[in-house]
Design a protein around this motif. Structure first.
Motif, PDB file in Angstrom:
ATOM      1  N   ALA A 344       0.859  -1.184   0.000  1.00  0.00           N
ATOM      2  CA  ALA A 344       0.000   0.000   0.000  1.00  0.00           C
ATOM      3  C   ALA A 344       0.901   1.242   0.000  1.00  0.00           C
ATOM      4  N   SER A 345       0.853   1.991  -1.034  1.00  0.00           N
ATOM      5  CA  SER A 345       0.033   1.902  -2.220  1.00  0.00           C
ATOM      6  C   SER A 345       0.727   2.732  -3.294  1.00  0.00           C
ATOM      7  N   GLU A 399     -10.139   2.956  -5.108  1.00  0.00           N
ATOM      8  CA  GLU A 399      -9.021   2.061  -4.825  1.00  0.00           C
ATOM      9  C   GLU A 399      -9.236   0.741  -5.551  1.00  0.00           C
ATOM     10  N   ILE A 410      -2.241  -2.296  -3.856  1.00  0.00           N
ATOM     11  CA  ILE A 410      -3.331  -1.331  -3.836  1.00  0.00           C
ATOM     12  C   ILE A 410      -2.947  -0.137  -4.718  1.00  0.00           C
ATOM     13  N   THR A 412      -4.442   3.558  -6.268  1.00  0.00           N
ATOM     14  CA  THR A 412      -5.428   4.569  -5.895  1.00  0.00           C
ATOM     15  C   THR A 412      -5.547   5.639  -6.976  1.00  0.00           C
ATOM     16  N   TYR A 418      -1.988   5.000   4.297  1.00  0.00           N
ATOM     17  CA  TYR A 418      -2.647   3.823   4.887  1.00  0.00           C
ATOM     18  C   TYR A 418      -2.165   3.687   6.326  1.00  0.00           C
TER      19      TYR A 418
END
Length: 504
Positions: A344-345, A399, A410, A412, A418
């Motif tokens: 992430a991310s 996401e 992940i 975005t 996060y």
């Protein structure tokens, strides 16, 4: 303004809050600051919101407050427009009915393209707009910077005493209560003295966490100083490491009514900090990304966390440096579906749009990252299966989770930090059951820290590189630790307190 005690003072609220890396190619535009005006500002703080403990303590005059997640500097034209709105609003409010006080709501590490000391510039303009009699208070991040200009324009300054900043809201309220307390005094006694000491230390937050020594003990002294007769407040600003401006350094400040006490305590605290300045170390075991991965793969502890620190969006990184992702995709251990990992991310609107068009369950072949900050790798090729799509996140907007072997990545639409378990679970991911979680962060925020069975800090590249010497500062005041050698006693800095005069 009345000469006697004020029972219901008229207090304005305004400020721009941002932590900005001058080493990041990103910029923070006005929309990223989410400017709030009027009653919307009051709703954002529980202590002066409807039903809050301080709601009726003053006649609140909210003007404009902007707040962004850390990022790049603000373009001059955006800053100039926001500054003008704040100054015009304060002048109009003050002309309508004189203000007694003001809350200057800032972080302390905002940078503006083409300008040094943005908060100092804004503070001076505010002081000129409201005049010398209005008492101004600010509660800041301990990673903020307190230039002489800012200290002189403000009357009351305080800062966080915890990193991670679990006392952020408490500090903001303390700044307001300090202001209310002083406004309750006769006019001639309201303005306290300020003892200011710069220390030639510039360190990242990951080396100054109050979870460990020496910061744990040094910050614990603050409350002891504050409890002394003649002292109103004390602060130790470690400063912001990822901006290359002359103001960036550590500062000690003690405010109060007894000149001898505040001077003595400020100097004693400054000496205590300097005596231990070489003891500051990373909050967790640190190493190269490969060293961190090898430790994680060899560990039986689960979940194992690795901080991808060099592009940490909560310190000012652009968030889309893809170097770490590229290195993860090369690892055979993560190609094996039996080993579960989460990354992430990476913000990349085009990659997210491609995943949306493909749909859940579809295979995708993407070029990911390096839209803002190319870093050392540029975009990275990510192939895998779209496993989950989440709409409506207030930061990320949309996401997408892409599965590549055992690694869930992940992506975005917009940059997002996060920090809490819900950030993962809303994407169909269970970080507690994962073998490994790699997150763009520095020190782990409280929920992640509590969740981690073990963790390491990866010294990765980016706009908030932990290796400050490698990053390359050119405009900070020198000599400065860790850039220069202070081992010779003759190089010990002058830690005498300077009394900051009142604005006139």
């Amino acid at each position: 303004m009345s000469d006697g005690p004020v029972t219901r003072p008229r207090i304005a609220i305004a400020g721009l809050s941002l932590e900005a890396s001058t080493f990041s190619p990103a910029v923070t535009r006005t929309e990223a600051l989410h400017p709030k005006r009027g009653a919307e500002i009051l709703a954002g703080r529980p202590f002066w919101a409807e039903g809050g403990a301080l709601r009726d303590a003053a006649e609140w005059v909210p003007i404009l407050q902007g707040r962004a997640i850390p990022g790049g500097p603000v373009p001059m034209e955006d800053y100039t427009a926001l500054k003008a709105e704040i100054i015009d609003g304060l002048r109009a409010a003050h002309q309508q009915q004189p203000l007694d006080g003001m809350v200057f709501d800032i972080h302390g590490a905002m940078s503006v393209v083409g300008m040094d000391d943005a908060e100092g510039d804004l503070a001076v303009a505010i002081r000129e707009a409201v005049g010398p009699d209005v008492l101004i208070s600010t509660g800041m991040d301990l990673h903020g910077n307190v230039s002489w200009r800012l200290a002189e324009a403000m009357d009351l300054l305080t800062c966080y005493r915890m990193a991670p900043h679990e006392d952020a809201l408490e500090t903001k309220e303390r700044a307001v209560r300090n202001l209310l307390d002083r406004l309750a005094l006769p006019a001639e006694r309201r303005r306290p003295l300020k003892a200011w000491i710069p220390l030639p230390i510039l360190l990242p937050g990951e080396k100054t966490s109050t979870r460990i020594e020496p910061a744990k003990s040094l910050y614990a002294v603050i409350e002891e100083i504050e409890a002394l007769d003649g002292v109103l407040d004390a602060g130790f600003w470690i400063g912001y490491a990822w901006a290359d401006e002359p103001r960036n350094m550590a500062i000690v400040m003690v405010t109060g009514d007894d000149q001898e006490v505040i001077t003595d305590t400020a100097e004693r605290l400054a000496r205590a900090i300097w005596d231990r300045h070489t003891e500051f170390a990373f909050v967790a075991p640190a190493g190269t990304l490969d060293e961190c991965l090898e430790a994680a793969f060899a560990s039986s502890k689960q979940p194992y966390f690795i901080s991808d620190s060099g592009d940490n969006p909560t310190a000012g990184g652009a968030g889309d440096v893809s170097w770490t992702l590229g290195e993860l995709l090369k690892r055979e251990e993560l190609a094996d579906p039996s080993y579960t990992a989460i990354y992430a991310s990476i913000p990349d609107a085009n990659a997210v749009a491609a995943c949306l068009a493909a749909g859940v369950g579809a295979e995708v072949d993407l070029e990911v990252g390096a839209v803002v900050d190319p870093g050392p790798a540029g975009p990275v090729r990510l192939t895998g299966v779209v496993e989950h799509i989440n709409h409506g996140d207030p930061d990320a907007v949309t996401e997408v989770v892409v599965r590549h072997g055992g690694l869930r990545v992940i992506l975005t639409q917009l940059r997002k930090p996060y920090h809490v378990e819900r950030d993962f679970t809303q994407n169909g991911l269970d970080p507690r059951s994962a073998d490994l979680v790699i997150v763009k962060i520095g020190y782990l925020e409280p929920e992640l820290f509590a969740m981690a069975a073990d963790w390491m800090l990866a010294l990765t590249p980016g706009g908030v590189d932990q290796d400050l010497v490698r990053l390359g500062h050119h405009r900070i005041s020198r000599p400065m630790y860790p850039f220069d050698d202070f081992s010779d006693p003759a190089t010990t800095p002058d830690l005498s307190a300077r009394l900051v005069g009142s604005w006139s």
